[in-house]
Scaffold this motif. Structure first.
Motif, PDB file in Angstrom:
ATOM      1  N   LYS A 106       0.798  -1.219   0.000  1.00 34.47           N
ATOM      2  CA  LYS A 106       0.000   0.000   0.000  1.00 34.47           C
ATOM      3  C   LYS A 106       0.834   1.275   0.000  1.00 34.47           C
ATOM      4  N   GLY A 107       2.140   1.155  -0.186  1.00 37.82           N
ATOM      5  CA  GLY A 107       3.012   2.324  -0.166  1.00 37.82           C
ATOM      6  C   GLY A 107       2.605   3.389  -1.160  1.00 37.82           C
ATOM      7  N   PHE A 108       2.182   2.982  -2.366  1.00 31.35           N
ATOM      8  CA  PHE A 108       1.767   3.947  -3.388  1.00 31.35           C
ATOM      9  C   PHE A 108       0.627   4.823  -2.877  1.00 31.35           C
ATOM     10  N   TYR A 109      -0.284   4.207  -2.106  1.00 31.86           N
ATOM     11  CA  TYR A 109      -1.433   4.945  -1.582  1.00 31.86           C
ATOM     12  C   TYR A 109      -0.965   6.004  -0.584  1.00 31.86           C
ATOM     13  N   TYR A 110      -0.077   5.603   0.313  1.00 29.31           N
ATOM     14  CA  TYR A 110       0.416   6.536   1.326  1.00 29.31           C
ATOM     15  C   TYR A 110       1.222   7.676   0.703  1.00 29.31           C
ATOM     16  N   ILE A 111       1.990   7.372  -0.326  1.00 34.05           N
ATOM     17  CA  ILE A 111       2.743   8.421  -1.023  1.00 34.05           C
ATOM     18  C   ILE A 111       1.767   9.438  -1.613  1.00 34.05           C
ATOM     19  N   ALA A 112       0.759   8.949  -2.320  1.00 35.49           N
ATOM     20  CA  ALA A 112      -0.216   9.843  -2.953  1.00 35.49           C
ATOM     21  C   ALA A 112      -0.982  10.653  -1.906  1.00 35.49           C
ATOM     22  N   GLN A 113      -1.350  10.003  -0.815  1.00 37.28           N
ATOM     23  CA  GLN A 113      -2.094  10.702   0.226  1.00 37.28           C
ATOM     24  C   GLN A 113      -1.251  11.805   0.870  1.00 37.28           C
ATOM     25  N   LYS A 114      -0.023  11.488   1.224  1.00 39.11           N
ATOM     26  CA  LYS A 114       0.867  12.468   1.867  1.00 39.11           C
ATOM     27  C   LYS A 114       1.219  13.614   0.928  1.00 39.11           C
ATOM     28  N   ALA A 115       1.376  13.320  -0.362  1.00 34.45           N
ATOM     29  CA  ALA A 115       1.741  14.342  -1.344  1.00 34.45           C
ATOM     30  C   ALA A 115       0.517  15.060  -1.912  1.00 34.45           C
ATOM     31  N   GLU A 116      -0.666  14.605  -1.504  1.00 30.41           N
ATOM     32  CA  GLU A 116      -1.922  15.185  -1.991  1.00 30.41           C
ATOM     33  C   GLU A 116      -2.021  15.099  -3.507  1.00 30.41           C
ATOM     34  N   LEU A 117      -1.753  13.892  -4.018  1.00 30.37           N
ATOM     35  CA  LEU A 117      -1.790  13.628  -5.454  1.00 30.37           C
ATOM     36  C   LEU A 117      -2.848  12.580  -5.769  1.00 30.37           C
ATOM     37  N   PRO A 118      -3.430  12.636  -6.962  1.00 28.79           N
ATOM     38  CA  PRO A 118      -4.359  11.587  -7.373  1.00 28.79           C
ATOM     39  C   PRO A 118      -3.595  10.318  -7.765  1.00 28.79           C
ATOM     40  N   ILE A 119      -4.288   9.209  -7.723  1.00 30.83           N
ATOM     41  CA  ILE A 119      -3.747   7.928  -8.188  1.00 30.83           C
ATOM     42  C   ILE A 119      -4.454   7.613  -9.504  1.00 30.83           C
ATOM     43  N   LEU A 120      -3.686   7.556 -10.585  1.00 28.56           N
ATOM     44  CA  LEU A 120      -4.247   7.208 -11.887  1.00 28.56           C
ATOM     45  C   LEU A 120      -4.035   5.716 -12.108  1.00 28.56           C
ATOM     46  N   LEU A 121      -5.100   5.012 -12.391  1.00 30.67           N
ATOM     47  CA  LEU A 121      -5.015   3.571 -12.565  1.00 30.67           C
ATOM     48  C   LEU A 121      -4.870   3.235 -14.047  1.00 30.67           C
ATOM     49  N   TYR A 122      -3.709   2.722 -14.398  1.00 31.34           N
ATOM     50  CA  TYR A 122      -3.421   2.277 -15.757  1.00 31.34           C
ATOM     51  C   TYR A 122      -3.461   0.758 -15.778  1.00 31.34           C
ATOM     52  N   GLY A 123      -4.369   0.201 -16.549  1.00 30.78           N
ATOM     53  CA  GLY A 123      -4.466  -1.243 -16.668  1.00 30.78           C
ATOM     54  C   GLY A 123      -3.829  -1.713 -17.966  1.00 30.78           C
ATOM     55  N   VAL A 124      -3.105  -2.813 -17.890  1.00 34.66           N
ATOM     56  CA  VAL A 124      -2.487  -3.419 -19.070  1.00 34.66           C
ATOM     57  C   VAL A 124      -3.148  -4.770 -19.283  1.00 34.66           C
ATOM     58  N   ASP A 125      -3.758  -4.953 -20.435  1.00 30.67           N
ATOM     59  CA  ASP A 125      -4.410  -6.216 -20.762  1.00 30.67           C
ATOM     60  C   ASP A 125      -3.637  -6.874 -21.898  1.00 30.67           C
ATOM     61  N   TYR A 126      -2.892  -7.899 -21.550  1.00 27.92           N
ATOM     62  CA  TYR A 126      -2.029  -8.574 -22.523  1.00 27.92           C
ATOM     63  C   TYR A 126      -2.860  -9.245 -23.612  1.00 27.92           C
ATOM     64  N   GLU A 127      -3.952  -9.886 -23.200  1.00 24.37           N
ATOM     65  CA  GLU A 127      -4.777 -10.623 -24.158  1.00 24.37           C
ATOM     66  C   GLU A 127      -5.390  -9.710 -25.223  1.00 24.37           C
ATOM     67  N   ARG A 128      -5.864  -8.541 -24.809  1.00 24.82           N
ATOM     68  CA  ARG A 128      -6.494  -7.603 -25.744  1.00 24.82           C
ATOM     69  C   ARG A 128      -5.506  -6.600 -26.337  1.00 24.82           C
ATOM     70  N   ARG A 129      -4.232  -6.683 -25.916  1.00 24.47           N
ATOM     71  CA  ARG A 129      -3.201  -5.741 -26.379  1.00 24.47           C
ATOM     72  C   ARG A 129      -3.671  -4.305 -26.132  1.00 24.47           C
ATOM     73  N   LEU A 130      -3.999  -4.026 -24.865  1.00 24.18           N
ATOM     74  CA  LEU A 130      -4.627  -2.767 -24.510  1.00 24.18           C
ATOM     75  C   LEU A 130      -4.011  -2.187 -23.243  1.00 24.18           C
ATOM     76  N   ILE A 131      -3.772  -0.901 -23.263  1.00 23.17           N
ATOM     77  CA  ILE A 131      -3.390  -0.153 -22.071  1.00 23.17           C
ATOM     78  C   ILE A 131      -4.410   0.965 -21.935  1.00 23.17           C
ATOM     79  N   GLU A 132      -5.027   1.067 -20.751  1.00 16.07           N
ATOM     80  CA  GLU A 132      -5.991   2.141 -20.580  1.00 16.07           C
ATOM     81  C   GLU A 132      -5.965   2.692 -19.168  1.00 16.07           C
ATOM     82  N   CYS A 133      -6.334   3.946 -19.067  1.00 14.65           N
ATOM     83  CA  CYS A 133      -6.446   4.631 -17.783  1.00 14.65           C
ATOM     84  C   CYS A 133      -7.821   5.276 -17.756  1.00 14.65           C
ATOM     85  N   THR A 134      -8.746   4.641 -17.081  1.00 17.78           N
ATOM     86  CA  THR A 134     -10.119   5.148 -17.061  1.00 17.78           C
ATOM     87  C   THR A 134     -10.599   5.445 -15.643  1.00 17.78           C
ATOM     88  N   LYS A 135      -9.694   5.413 -14.677  1.00 15.18           N
ATOM     89  CA  LYS A 135     -10.108   5.662 -13.300  1.00 15.18           C
ATOM     90  C   LYS A 135      -9.021   6.414 -12.550  1.00 15.18           C
TER      91      LYS A 135
END
Length: 97
Positions: free
Chosen positions: A33-62
């Motif tokens: 959970k270190g990424f969460y604490y870093i973002a919280q302490k720095a007051e930054l958003p967490i952008l979720l980038y998903g990589v789907d190998y099967e669909r050959r897709l990278i997306e950030c929708t959250k």
């Protein structure tokens, strides 16, 4: 280390940090959970980038704005990543959410 990274993020004009979820080598339901604490302490958003190998897709929708309810927000993060399929899907788990 999380305090150091958070302070650096606050100090510099531009800051980016990419941390991959668990599952690169073996299935682990207890995500770090270190990424969460870093973002919280720095007051930054967490952008979720998903990589789907099967669909050959990278997306950030959250984006997550850390609000301190880490259990609820980790469930939200794990649920987001559950729809992506890695190269070795047997090495990925979101555990019990």
């Amino acid at each position: 280390m999380t305090d150091n990274l958070a302070e650096t993020a606050k100090r510099v004009p531009s800051f980016r940090l990419c941390i991959t979820p668990e599952g690169t080598r073996s299935a682990n339901p207890e995500w770090k959970k270190g990424f969460y604490y870093i973002a919280q302490k720095a007051e930054l958003p967490i952008l979720l980038y998903g990589v789907d190998y099967e669909r050959r897709l990278i997306e950030c929708t959250k984006t997550i704005i850390p609000n301190g309810d880490i259990d609820q927000q980790m469930r939200e993060i794990k649920t987001y990543f559950s729809k992506f399929k890695g190269k070795k899907p047997e090495n990925f788990t979101i555990g019990d959410i």
